[in-house]
Design an enzyme around this catalytic site. Structure first.
Site, PDB file in Angstrom:
ATOM      1  N   GLU B  12       0.831  -1.210   0.000  1.00  0.00           N
ATOM      2  CA  GLU B  12       0.000   0.000   0.000  1.00  0.00           C
ATOM      3  C   GLU B  12       0.863   1.257   0.000  1.00  0.00           C
ATOM      4  O   GLU B  12       0.599   2.207  -0.724  1.00  0.00           O
ATOM      5  CB  GLU B  12      -0.903   0.025   1.239  1.00  0.00           C
ATOM      6  CG  GLU B  12      -2.097  -0.905   1.140  1.00  0.00           C
ATOM      7  CD  GLU B  12      -2.924  -0.903   2.424  1.00  0.00           C
ATOM      8  OE1 GLU B  12      -2.939   0.124   3.128  1.00  0.00           O
ATOM      9  OE2 GLU B  12      -3.541  -1.938   2.721  1.00  0.00           O
ATOM     10  N   SER B  32      -3.956   0.624  11.214  1.00  0.00           N
ATOM     11  CA  SER B  32      -4.451  -0.116  12.377  1.00  0.00           C
ATOM     12  C   SER B  32      -5.974  -0.094  12.331  1.00  0.00           C
ATOM     13  O   SER B  32      -6.573   0.556  11.484  1.00  0.00           O
ATOM     14  CB  SER B  32      -3.944   0.538  13.645  1.00  0.00           C
ATOM     15  OG  SER B  32      -4.419   1.856  13.713  1.00  0.00           O
ATOM     16  N   ASP B  43      -8.473   0.587   0.328  1.00  0.00           N
ATOM     17  CA  ASP B  43      -7.100   0.697   0.839  1.00  0.00           C
ATOM     18  C   ASP B  43      -6.469   2.046   0.497  1.00  0.00           C
ATOM     19  O   ASP B  43      -5.798   2.653   1.328  1.00  0.00           O
ATOM     20  CB  ASP B  43      -6.222  -0.420   0.257  1.00  0.00           C
ATOM     21  CG  ASP B  43      -6.599  -1.785   0.808  1.00  0.00           C
ATOM     22  OD1 ASP B  43      -7.036  -1.863   1.970  1.00  0.00           O
ATOM     23  OD2 ASP B  43      -6.465  -2.774   0.066  1.00  0.00           O
ATOM     24  N   GLU B  56      -8.231  -1.397  -4.100  1.00  0.00           N
ATOM     25  CA  GLU B  56      -8.063  -2.462  -3.114  1.00  0.00           C
ATOM     26  C   GLU B  56      -6.728  -3.098  -3.462  1.00  0.00           C
ATOM     27  O   GLU B  56      -6.515  -3.487  -4.613  1.00  0.00           O
ATOM     28  CB  GLU B  56      -9.226  -3.459  -3.234  1.00  0.00           C
ATOM     29  CG  GLU B  56      -9.447  -4.282  -2.004  1.00  0.00           C
ATOM     30  CD  GLU B  56      -9.894  -3.465  -0.783  1.00  0.00           C
ATOM     31  OE1 GLU B  56     -10.668  -2.512  -0.946  1.00  0.00           O
ATOM     32  OE2 GLU B  56      -9.422  -3.787   0.317  1.00  0.00           O
TER      33      GLU B  56
END
Lengths: 150, 150
Positions: B12, B32, B43, B56
């Site tokens: 990411e 988190s 994402d 994603e």
């Protein structure tokens, strides 16, 4: 999480929910990892069909002048420029609710940004943001739409 | 953080950096609080002057079929619809690099989404995303621009 941070976090979440109900795709910066967050992201980004609003969120116990660090302000404006969006300082106050202070995306920031309490008091609520973005549908329409798309 | 999660996190971050270098305003979902993340956010979201791509991110050790949960897919598409953006599954593979599988934003998702390895193999790299978004400036122009605006 510090008490101050927890308050800021709650305000951010409230703003996310408000914008989501209005039909926006909304993303909030990481709640943890404050260092990363400050380096890269504004607090909240909202997008509706290619129209973008970018928010730095401040929660205050009363109406007062607000100061925003030079670097934080620069990051907000830079993000907004890249996104083609409008940058706001979103201020959450008890009883008064949300006030949105629109910044000029092309401002050169050389110092801490001071926002007078008078400016905050006169600033519009969320309806001002919708108007700035040329979103002309009513709140009512959005609420109906939201029921269908969520 | 689990090893798998750490790998996903690195992928990411790599995608965020790539898109940022290309001139996008980029936001990554909270690293988190996996529960919150899955409920609300894709994402990675990238915006360039009102053009929006939503990702994603999947990191894999080799070329293989990829399966994405129904709910995760629905959230991705719903976010993209609200934003007026294009949804992608971004696959990171060793040696091959990034592959971007564009989804149809209006797909009705009733099951786990399966992406064949053949589809992944044939998918374009980042240049495909720029083309989909009608971003016609070259990579070179963006790199120069980036030096001025960061």
């Amino acid at each position: 999480m510090s008490r101050k941070r927890a308050k800021g976090y709650r305000a951010e979440r409230e703003l996310v929910e408000l914008l989501w109900r209005l039909g926006f795709a909304v993303m909030r910066a990481p709640a943890s990892g404050a260092k990363i967050k400050k380096a890269d992201y504004p607090d909240v980004v909202a997008i509706l069909k290619g129209k973008v609003a970018v928010f730095e969120v401040k929660s205050r116990a009363k109406l007062e002048n607000i100061y925003i660090g030079k670097e934080q302000t620069q990051k907000l404006l830079n993000f907004a420029r890249r996104a083609g969006g409008i940058p706001y300082i979103a201020v959450r106050l008890p009883h008064i609710g949300w006030k949105f202070i629109k910044l000029d995306v092309n401002t050169e920031v050389n110092n801490t940004l001071k926002i007078d309490k008078e400016t905050i008091e006169k600033a519009p609520n969320i309806a001002g943001v919708l108007a700035d973005l040329n979103i002309t549908k009513t709140l009512d329409t959005y609420l109906k739409q939201q029921l269908n798309t969520y």
